[in-house]
Design an enzyme around this catalytic site. Structure first.
Site, PDB file in Angstrom:
ATOM      1  N   SER A  81       0.833  -1.264   0.110  1.00 38.26           N
ATOM      2  CA  SER A  81      -0.018  -0.093   0.075  1.00 38.26           C
ATOM      3  C   SER A  81       0.815   1.385  -0.018  1.00 38.26           C
ATOM      4  O   SER A  81       0.305   2.421  -0.242  1.00 38.26           O
ATOM      5  CB  SER A  81      -0.909   0.004   1.094  1.00 38.26           C
ATOM      6  OG  SER A  81      -0.189   0.028   2.229  1.00 38.26           O
ATOM      7  N   THR A  85      -9.785  -7.395   3.081  1.00 41.55           N
ATOM      8  CA  THR A  85     -10.489  -6.576   3.899  1.00 41.55           C
ATOM      9  C   THR A  85     -12.020  -6.055   3.023  1.00 41.55           C
ATOM     10  O   THR A  85     -11.975  -6.143   1.697  1.00 41.55           O
ATOM     11  CB  THR A  85      -9.911  -5.128   4.051  1.00 41.55           C
ATOM     12  OG1 THR A  85     -10.649  -4.306   5.002  1.00 41.55           O
ATOM     13  CG2 THR A  85      -9.521  -4.439   2.542  1.00 41.55           C
ATOM     14  N   LYS A  92     -11.997  -1.496   1.979  1.00 39.85           N
ATOM     15  CA  LYS A  92     -11.401  -0.442   0.971  1.00 39.85           C
ATOM     16  C   LYS A  92     -12.201  -0.932  -0.442  1.00 39.85           C
ATOM     17  O   LYS A  92     -13.062  -0.064  -0.719  1.00 39.85           O
ATOM     18  CB  LYS A  92     -10.021  -1.234   0.684  1.00 39.85           C
ATOM     19  CG  LYS A  92      -8.877  -0.570   1.961  1.00 39.85           C
ATOM     20  CD  LYS A  92      -7.488  -0.928   1.937  1.00 39.85           C
ATOM     21  CE  LYS A  92      -6.815  -0.214   3.192  1.00 39.85           C
ATOM     22  NZ  LYS A  92      -7.554  -0.908   4.318  1.00 39.85           N
ATOM     23  N   THR A 149     -17.040  -9.678  19.691  1.00 43.86           N
ATOM     24  CA  THR A 149     -18.364  -9.311  19.353  1.00 43.86           C
ATOM     25  C   THR A 149     -18.466  -9.216  17.860  1.00 43.86           C
ATOM     26  O   THR A 149     -17.475  -8.519  17.175  1.00 43.86           O
ATOM     27  CB  THR A 149     -19.004  -7.902  19.797  1.00 43.86           C
ATOM     28  OG1 THR A 149     -19.009  -8.097  21.315  1.00 43.86           O
ATOM     29  CG2 THR A 149     -20.237  -7.903  19.289  1.00 43.86           C
TER      30      THR A 149
END
Length: 410
Positions: free
Chosen positions: A187, A243, A246, A276
């Site tokens: 990145s 992810t 993005k 959670t």
């Protein structure tokens, strides 16, 4: 130790870091679906050039509608961890969808990609006695932290240097379990990795592979399913991390792979078991976003074309940047104080927001401005950006000119 001593130690370390020029400041922004890339910050209109919402999927009306519908049906929270009332059809559907997206058998979803990397690597590494990890020098902090937490031996290879990696593999006892950890798209440099060549090395030396596809998902490969897909080896990587924050424009992370590997992580990974689960409305919105992203070939093409156009203008105007084949464009400034100064001038004088990037995100003296183009940026936006960069970044700048032949990867 008295309480004031604790305070002194922590304050002095923070102050020293600030004095070295590494203090971070965060710009408050109000994003608008209708005006992006123009946003509001402190009642001033500015144009953003540093978003990771690569396809603007957080603005997609179908995704918003799906999230809102589920939110009204089930409420805001999930109710607990996945094994204590926090499991829903939306979570299970998302796991099936993201596994299919990557052409793999199974997946596990997390609250973030950072958590996914950290807990998955820690859990995987602890499973094997005397495991040796081979990690790229520029791997993300989440990968590094997961490896460190496990306490296993780790050998660092030079960034995207297959020869160095092979030399380390060759020198390691062939009976020792091995794991190669790398990214498909880095990145901060924009480096695209030939994933298939890493797979070849892994097979040759009987090593497992763990690939981070965070910045590639949604933008590369068939239907945006990443660079492992682009290089034809999606089914040959042991574990792929990605992810939802993005290319899909939402929040959360995941790992996909063979059933036995994902079952192991679901059974033993603390970052999954004791956290959670994500909001059901978020899980549903992500599933909708994936379905749309799969059809967005024109947007993927547009981003690449506009990125190449911008790079060409940077070359013409002798503005130093890291050459790569990706949508990520790092303009090298090197000095932390100078990059912050340039960022502030761009914001104050030209209404352009490019967050300065410096240590510890990148190595010391490797500061940069990191640009990304989205489908909502156009040619006029690019020309405006180039005009501003020319005004503030001179090719005769002594600091930059002395670094022209610098090895950016170090």
């Amino acid at each position: 130790m008295k309480n004031n001593k604790y305070k002194y130690i922590l304050k002095s370390k923070t102050q020293k870091f600030f004095e070295e020029g590494y203090q971070r400041k965060f710009l408050p922004i109000n994003r608008s679906i209708n005006s992006f890339p123009v946003i509001n910050s402190n009642s001033k209109k500015i144009k953003i050039w540093c978003t990771n919402d690569y396809l603007n999927m957080s603005h997609n009306q179908e995704v918003i509608d799906e999230s809102t519908k589920i939110l009204k049906q089930v409420g805001t929270g999930s109710g607990g961890t996945r094994n204590i009332s926090g499991n829903s059809p939306y979570h299970e559907s998302l796991e099936k969808k993201i596994a299919s997206f990557h052409n793999t058998e199974k997946s596990i979803i997390f609250s973030s990609a950072y958590t996914a990397n950290q807990t998955s690597l820690w859990t995987l590494c602890k499973a094997f006695e005397k495991l040796c990890v081979f990690s790229d020098k520029l791997n993300h902090a989440s990968l590094i932290q997961g490896i460190k937490n496990s306490g296993v031996e780790c050998k660092i290879f030079d960034h995207n240097n297959l020869e160095h990696l092979e030399s380390l593999l060759r020198k390691t006892n062939e009976e020792i379990p091995k794991l190669i950890v790398f990214e498909s798209l880095y990145s901060m440099n924009g480096t695209i990795v030939e994933v298939n060549k890493y797979v070849e090395l892994a097979k040759k030396y009987n090593a497992m592979t763990y690939l981070d596809e965070v910045h590639a998902v949604g933008l590369y490969g068939n239907k945006g399913s990443g660079l492992a897909n682009y290089f034809g080896v999606s089914d040959q990587i042991d574990l792929i991390n990605g992810t939802f924050a993005k290319g899909f424009g939402q929040i959360g992370g995941y790992v996909v792979g063979k059933t036995y590997l994902i079952d192991y992580l679901k059974t033993f990974a603390p970052g999954f078991i004791f956290t959670t689960s994500m909001m059901p409305s978020t899980a549903g919105a992500i599933s909708k976003s994936i379905s749309i992203v799969e059809q967005e070939d024109e947007k993927r093409k547009y981003i690449q074309e506009m990125s190449n156009y911008l790079k060409n203008l940077l070359r013409i105007n002798k503005i130093p940047f890291i050459e790569n084949n990706s949508h990520i464009i790092p303009i090298m400034i090197f000095d932390a104080m100078l990059v912050k100064k340039y960022s502030q001038i761009l914001l104050n004088d030209f209404g352009l927001y490019i967050q300065p990037v410096f240590y510890p995100t990148v190595a010391k003296n490797r500061a940069r401005l990191r640009l990304t183009i989205t489908p909502k940026h156009n040619i006029d936006d690019i020309h405006e950006l180039i005009y501003a960069l020319k005004k503030i970044i001179s090719p005769k700048d002594s600091l930059i000119s002395t670094k022209k032949q610098f090895d950016y990867s170090i």
